[in-house]
Design an enzyme around this catalytic site. Structure first.
Site, PDB file in Angstrom:
ATOM      1  CB  SER A 100       1.707  59.936-159.649  1.00  0.00           C
ATOM      2  OG  SER A 100       3.003  59.460-159.936  1.00  0.00           O
ATOM      3  CG  HIS A 105       9.055  62.923-163.291  1.00  0.00           C
ATOM      4  ND1 HIS A 105       8.139  63.698-162.620  1.00  0.00           N
ATOM      5  CD2 HIS A 105       8.381  61.823-163.697  1.00  0.00           C
ATOM      6  CE1 HIS A 105       6.962  63.088-162.614  1.00  0.00           C
ATOM      7  NE2 HIS A 105       7.082  61.950-163.273  1.00  0.00           N
ATOM      8  CG  HIS A 107       9.056  58.211-166.640  1.00  0.00           C
ATOM      9  ND1 HIS A 107       8.799  57.377-165.580  1.00  0.00           N
ATOM     10  CD2 HIS A 107       8.183  59.247-166.520  1.00  0.00           C
ATOM     11  CE1 HIS A 107       7.803  57.876-164.849  1.00  0.00           C
ATOM     12  NE2 HIS A 107       7.414  59.013-165.399  1.00  0.00           N
TER      13      HIS A 107
HETATM   14  P1  AMP Z   1       4.666  60.053-163.114  1.00  0.00           P
HETATM   15  O1  AMP Z   1       3.569  59.040-162.965  1.00  0.00           O
HETATM   16  O2  AMP Z   1       5.075  60.310-164.503  1.00  0.00           O
HETATM   17  O3  AMP Z   1       4.361  61.319-162.343  1.00  0.00           O
HETATM   18  O4  AMP Z   1       5.948  59.373-162.476  1.00  0.00           O
HETATM   19  C1  AMP Z   1       6.240  59.377-161.123  1.00  0.00           C
HETATM   20  C2  AMP Z   1       7.195  58.242-160.909  1.00  0.00           C
HETATM   21  O5  AMP Z   1       7.833  58.437-159.676  1.00  0.00           O
HETATM   22  C3  AMP Z   1       6.519  56.861-160.847  1.00  0.00           C
HETATM   23  O6  AMP Z   1       7.056  56.041-161.873  1.00  0.00           O
HETATM   24  C4  AMP Z   1       6.880  56.359-159.446  1.00  0.00           C
HETATM   25  O7  AMP Z   1       7.144  54.979-159.412  1.00  0.00           O
HETATM   26  C5  AMP Z   1       8.100  57.190-159.110  1.00  0.00           C
HETATM   27  N1  AMP Z   1       8.359  57.391-157.704  1.00  0.00           N
HETATM   28  C6  AMP Z   1       7.469  57.750-156.746  1.00  0.00           C
HETATM   29  N2  AMP Z   1       8.079  57.889-155.568  1.00  0.00           N
HETATM   30  C7  AMP Z   1       9.389  57.616-155.776  1.00  0.00           C
HETATM   31  C8  AMP Z   1      10.552  57.588-154.939  1.00  0.00           C
HETATM   32  N3  AMP Z   1      10.482  57.877-153.633  1.00  0.00           N
HETATM   33  N4  AMP Z   1      11.730  57.246-155.497  1.00  0.00           N
HETATM   34  C9  AMP Z   1      11.813  56.955-156.811  1.00  0.00           C
HETATM   35  N5  AMP Z   1      10.768  56.976-157.645  1.00  0.00           N
HETATM   36  C10 AMP Z   1       9.574  57.298-157.138  1.00  0.00           C
END
Ligand code: AMP
Length: 119
Positions: A100, A105, A107
């Site tokens: 998203s 990144h 995790h």
């Molecule tokens: P992905 O789905 O692998 O792209 O992970 C994106 C992650 O970013 C998700 O787990 C979200 O919860 C996290 N996320 C989105 N916005 C923020 C934010 N402002 N601060 C910290 N984490 C975020």
């Protein structure tokens, strides 16, 4: 260091969007995920803007290695290092993985036993 105005994680790097920072170094920033899926859920991002793991090149080798070192550091700080409880590392790439945020990144998930496949 990227200054991409449209990238959420670049904005976190720039201090324009708040984040709970856990660790940082020359190449990376680690901060807590806003919607944690485990007791420890930290995102390790490169300061360099890379879209996702499908866009990593050989030029990024030092940065990607630094992300793994940062993940170890996070795990130590959270009490879930490899020889303690252990942890899961995840990188989502593209639509089917529900990627998203288009800034690379890693995790770092831990503090509970993980199921497979993830729910
Ligand atoms: P992905 O789905 O692998 O792209 O992970 C994106 C992650 O970013 C998700 O787990 C979200 O919860 C996290 N996320 C989105 N916005 C923020 C934010 N402002 N601060 C910290 N984490 C975020």
């Amino acid at each position: 260091v990227s200054a991409d105005e449209d990238c959420l994680f670049c904005r976190i790097l720039a201090g324009e969007v708040p984040a709970e920072v856990v660790a940082q170094d020359e190449h990376t920033l680690a901060f807590r995920d806003i919607a944690p899926q485990a007791p420890t859920h930290v995102l390790v991002i490169p300061r360099r803007h890379i879209t996702n793991a499908g866009h990593v090149s050989a030029d990024d080798a030092e940065v990607v290695a630094a992300m793994l070192v940062a993940a170890q550091r996070v795990a130590e700080l959270e009490g879930i290092a490899a020889e303690e409880r252990g942890f899961r590392l995840v990188m989502n790439v593209g639509a089917d993985a529900l990627n998203s945020v288009p800034h690379l990144h890693l995790h770092v998930l831990g503090g509970r036993s993980m199921s497979w496949p993830p729910g």
